[in-house]
Design a protein around this motif. Sequence first.
Motif, PDB file in Angstrom:
ATOM      1  N   MET A 130       0.830  -1.214   0.000  1.00 25.92           N
ATOM      2  CA  MET A 130       0.000   0.000   0.000  1.00 25.92           C
ATOM      3  C   MET A 130       0.867   1.268   0.000  1.00 25.92           C
ATOM      4  O   MET A 130       0.564   2.248  -0.682  1.00 25.92           O
ATOM      5  CB  MET A 130      -0.929  -0.009   1.214  1.00 25.92           C
ATOM      6  CG  MET A 130      -2.100  -0.963   1.082  1.00 25.92           C
ATOM      7  SD  MET A 130      -3.269  -0.807   2.432  1.00 25.92           S
ATOM      8  CE  MET A 130      -2.343  -1.577   3.755  1.00 25.92           C
ATOM      9  N   THR A 131       1.954   1.232   0.760  1.00 22.32           N
ATOM     10  CA  THR A 131       2.862   2.393   0.785  1.00 22.32           C
ATOM     11  C   THR A 131       3.472   2.642  -0.595  1.00 22.32           C
ATOM     12  O   THR A 131       3.528   3.783  -1.080  1.00 22.32           O
ATOM     13  CB  THR A 131       3.976   2.167   1.812  1.00 22.32           C
ATOM     14  OG1 THR A 131       3.404   1.982   3.103  1.00 22.32           O
ATOM     15  CG2 THR A 131       4.939   3.344   1.848  1.00 22.32           C
ATOM     16  N   ALA A 132       3.909   1.566  -1.246  1.00 28.80           N
ATOM     17  CA  ALA A 132       4.519   1.701  -2.571  1.00 28.80           C
ATOM     18  C   ALA A 132       3.509   2.213  -3.584  1.00 28.80           C
ATOM     19  O   ALA A 132       3.828   3.061  -4.439  1.00 28.80           O
ATOM     20  CB  ALA A 132       5.104   0.361  -3.018  1.00 28.80           C
ATOM     21  N   VAL A 133       2.266   1.720  -3.513  1.00 29.73           N
ATOM     22  CA  VAL A 133       1.239   2.160  -4.448  1.00 29.73           C
ATOM     23  C   VAL A 133       0.942   3.641  -4.261  1.00 29.73           C
ATOM     24  O   VAL A 133       0.816   4.405  -5.237  1.00 29.73           O
ATOM     25  CB  VAL A 133      -0.039   1.310  -4.276  1.00 29.73           C
ATOM     26  CG1 VAL A 133      -1.189   1.913  -5.078  1.00 29.73           C
ATOM     27  CG2 VAL A 133       0.203  -0.132  -4.719  1.00 29.73           C
ATOM     28  N   LEU A 134       0.819   4.072  -3.000  1.00 26.87           N
ATOM     29  CA  LEU A 134       0.529   5.486  -2.744  1.00 26.87           C
ATOM     30  C   LEU A 134       1.695   6.386  -3.183  1.00 26.87           C
ATOM     31  O   LEU A 134       1.489   7.468  -3.729  1.00 26.87           O
ATOM     32  CB  LEU A 134       0.223   5.691  -1.260  1.00 26.87           C
ATOM     33  CG  LEU A 134      -1.123   5.141  -0.782  1.00 26.87           C
ATOM     34  CD1 LEU A 134      -1.265   5.318   0.726  1.00 26.87           C
ATOM     35  CD2 LEU A 134      -2.267   5.863  -1.512  1.00 26.87           C
ATOM     36  N   ILE A 135       2.921   5.944  -2.940  1.00 27.80           N
ATOM     37  CA  ILE A 135       4.084   6.735  -3.385  1.00 27.80           C
ATOM     38  C   ILE A 135       4.096   6.853  -4.901  1.00 27.80           C
ATOM     39  O   ILE A 135       4.338   7.936  -5.462  1.00 27.80           O
ATOM     40  CB  ILE A 135       5.377   6.090  -2.858  1.00 27.80           C
ATOM     41  CG1 ILE A 135       5.480   6.267  -1.337  1.00 27.80           C
ATOM     42  CG2 ILE A 135       6.597   6.708  -3.550  1.00 27.80           C
ATOM     43  CD1 ILE A 135       6.678   5.567  -0.724  1.00 27.80           C
ATOM     44  N   PHE A 136       3.843   5.735  -5.586  1.00 33.19           N
ATOM     45  CA  PHE A 136       3.791   5.775  -7.045  1.00 33.19           C
ATOM     46  C   PHE A 136       2.694   6.718  -7.527  1.00 33.19           C
ATOM     47  O   PHE A 136       2.889   7.472  -8.490  1.00 33.19           O
ATOM     48  CB  PHE A 136       3.548   4.363  -7.587  1.00 33.19           C
ATOM     49  CG  PHE A 136       3.404   4.322  -9.078  1.00 33.19           C
ATOM     50  CD1 PHE A 136       4.509   4.373  -9.911  1.00 33.19           C
ATOM     51  CD2 PHE A 136       2.141   4.244  -9.668  1.00 33.19           C
ATOM     52  CE1 PHE A 136       4.377   4.337 -11.290  1.00 33.19           C
ATOM     53  CE2 PHE A 136       1.992   4.222 -11.039  1.00 33.19           C
ATOM     54  CZ  PHE A 136       3.116   4.264 -11.859  1.00 33.19           C
ATOM     55  N   ALA A 137       1.521   6.699  -6.869  1.00 30.00           N
ATOM     56  CA  ALA A 137       0.424   7.581  -7.255  1.00 30.00           C
ATOM     57  C   ALA A 137       0.793   9.049  -7.062  1.00 30.00           C
ATOM     58  O   ALA A 137       0.471   9.901  -7.902  1.00 30.00           O
ATOM     59  CB  ALA A 137      -0.827   7.219  -6.449  1.00 30.00           C
ATOM     60  N   VAL A 138       1.469   9.362  -5.952  1.00 31.74           N
ATOM     61  CA  VAL A 138       1.890  10.751  -5.689  1.00 31.74           C
ATOM     62  C   VAL A 138       2.871  11.226  -6.757  1.00 31.74           C
ATOM     63  O   VAL A 138       2.742  12.328  -7.314  1.00 31.74           O
ATOM     64  CB  VAL A 138       2.515  10.854  -4.284  1.00 31.74           C
ATOM     65  CG1 VAL A 138       3.205  12.204  -4.113  1.00 31.74           C
ATOM     66  CG2 VAL A 138       1.447  10.690  -3.220  1.00 31.74           C
ATOM     67  N   VAL A 139       3.868  10.393  -7.071  1.00 36.67           N
ATOM     68  CA  VAL A 139       4.875  10.778  -8.081  1.00 36.67           C
ATOM     69  C   VAL A 139       4.216  10.951  -9.437  1.00 36.67           C
ATOM     70  O   VAL A 139       4.525  11.900 -10.173  1.00 36.67           O
ATOM     71  CB  VAL A 139       5.984   9.710  -8.137  1.00 36.67           C
ATOM     72  CG1 VAL A 139       6.948  10.012  -9.291  1.00 36.67           C
ATOM     73  CG2 VAL A 139       6.742   9.661  -6.809  1.00 36.67           C
ATOM     74  N   TRP A 140       3.308  10.055  -9.771  1.00 32.72           N
ATOM     75  CA  TRP A 140       2.618  10.145 -11.075  1.00 32.72           C
ATOM     76  C   TRP A 140       1.780  11.423 -11.185  1.00 32.72           C
ATOM     77  O   TRP A 140       1.793  12.107 -12.201  1.00 32.72           O
ATOM     78  CB  TRP A 140       1.729   8.921 -11.254  1.00 32.72           C
ATOM     79  CG  TRP A 140       1.004   8.898 -12.566  1.00 32.72           C
ATOM     80  CD1 TRP A 140       1.506   8.575 -13.789  1.00 32.72           C
ATOM     81  CD2 TRP A 140      -0.367   9.258 -12.802  1.00 32.72           C
ATOM     82  NE1 TRP A 140       0.558   8.683 -14.771  1.00 32.72           N
ATOM     83  CE2 TRP A 140      -0.612   9.103 -14.194  1.00 32.72           C
ATOM     84  CE3 TRP A 140      -1.410   9.649 -11.960  1.00 32.72           C
ATOM     85  CZ2 TRP A 140      -1.861   9.356 -14.745  1.00 32.72           C
ATOM     86  CZ3 TRP A 140      -2.652   9.900 -12.528  1.00 32.72           C
ATOM     87  CH2 TRP A 140      -2.877   9.762 -13.895  1.00 32.72           C
TER      88      TRP A 140
END
Length: 304
Positions: free
Chosen positions: A288-298
């Motif tokens: 979940m942390t990795a998905v949220l970080i990827f979403a923020v960067v995107w």
Amino acid sequence: MYQERPVLNGLHWVSVVDPTHEDVQKLRNKFDLTYRFQSYVQDPRERSRFDYNEQTEVGMLIWQVIIRDESARTYHVVPVSFIVTADTLISAVPKRAQHVNEELQDLFTKKSKQQQSVITILLRLLWRLNDQYMDQVDDINVMREKLANYRKNPTNKQIEALASLSNQLVHLTTATDNNVMAIKQMKLSGDADSDELSLDKRERDLVADVEIETNQSQQITQDTADLVERLSNTYNNILNNSLNDTMRFLTVWSLILAVPPIISGFYGMNMHLPLAVGTWAWVGTLVMTAVLIFAVVWLVYKRK
């Protein structure tokens, strides 16, 4: 220092270096200087001008002279005074502008096929002094071209050098503007036979030539100042873009670093949460942390 120097062709030259009150009094007593002329000689901030006293038949020219500071590799402008009588030229210069007297010495001792007047000597001196402006502007252009060759961002040393060039050009442009006004005043004072200052045709032609040269140095100096200003604006734009990139980078990282504490905060509470059961539940928090970080960067780069 007051010094009288007899020269050729019956002319006289009085050289005053760093004029003191006693030197000015000598000039006043011998050449009947007016109070206004005395104040011009003693004022280190006097602007370029030409003034002629019809009663005493004495003319005075203030000219801005460029000097080079070898230690700091910069240029400064100082006013020098020239007082003209029928057969005498008086030069009042600061000590650091001694090259003016050297030029005068060369002009007075230089042989000429034609009889030279004091006005002719003075105008030839102005021609040489104006050429020094052109030489210094050429040097400034060389330094400007070097400052234009930067890699990704200009360095602090380049920025300081550009600021120094800008300051020098402010003084140079002001000085050339003042010199143009002074030579125009001189031209108007002796443009016709009925004018207060008596000039022959040769002297009038020389005045016109000096006016053309000063106008040219004024234009070239202004063009150089405009180019330096454009380079300064380019520096500002590059530095602003670099600052924007840095702030964007810090913003992205602050958002990225804010995600893990949020996830761990939720799953660290003593209450039932989804996906919090089992030995491998901590893997779900990492996902979940990795998905949220990827979403923020995107989202950030999508809005870039």
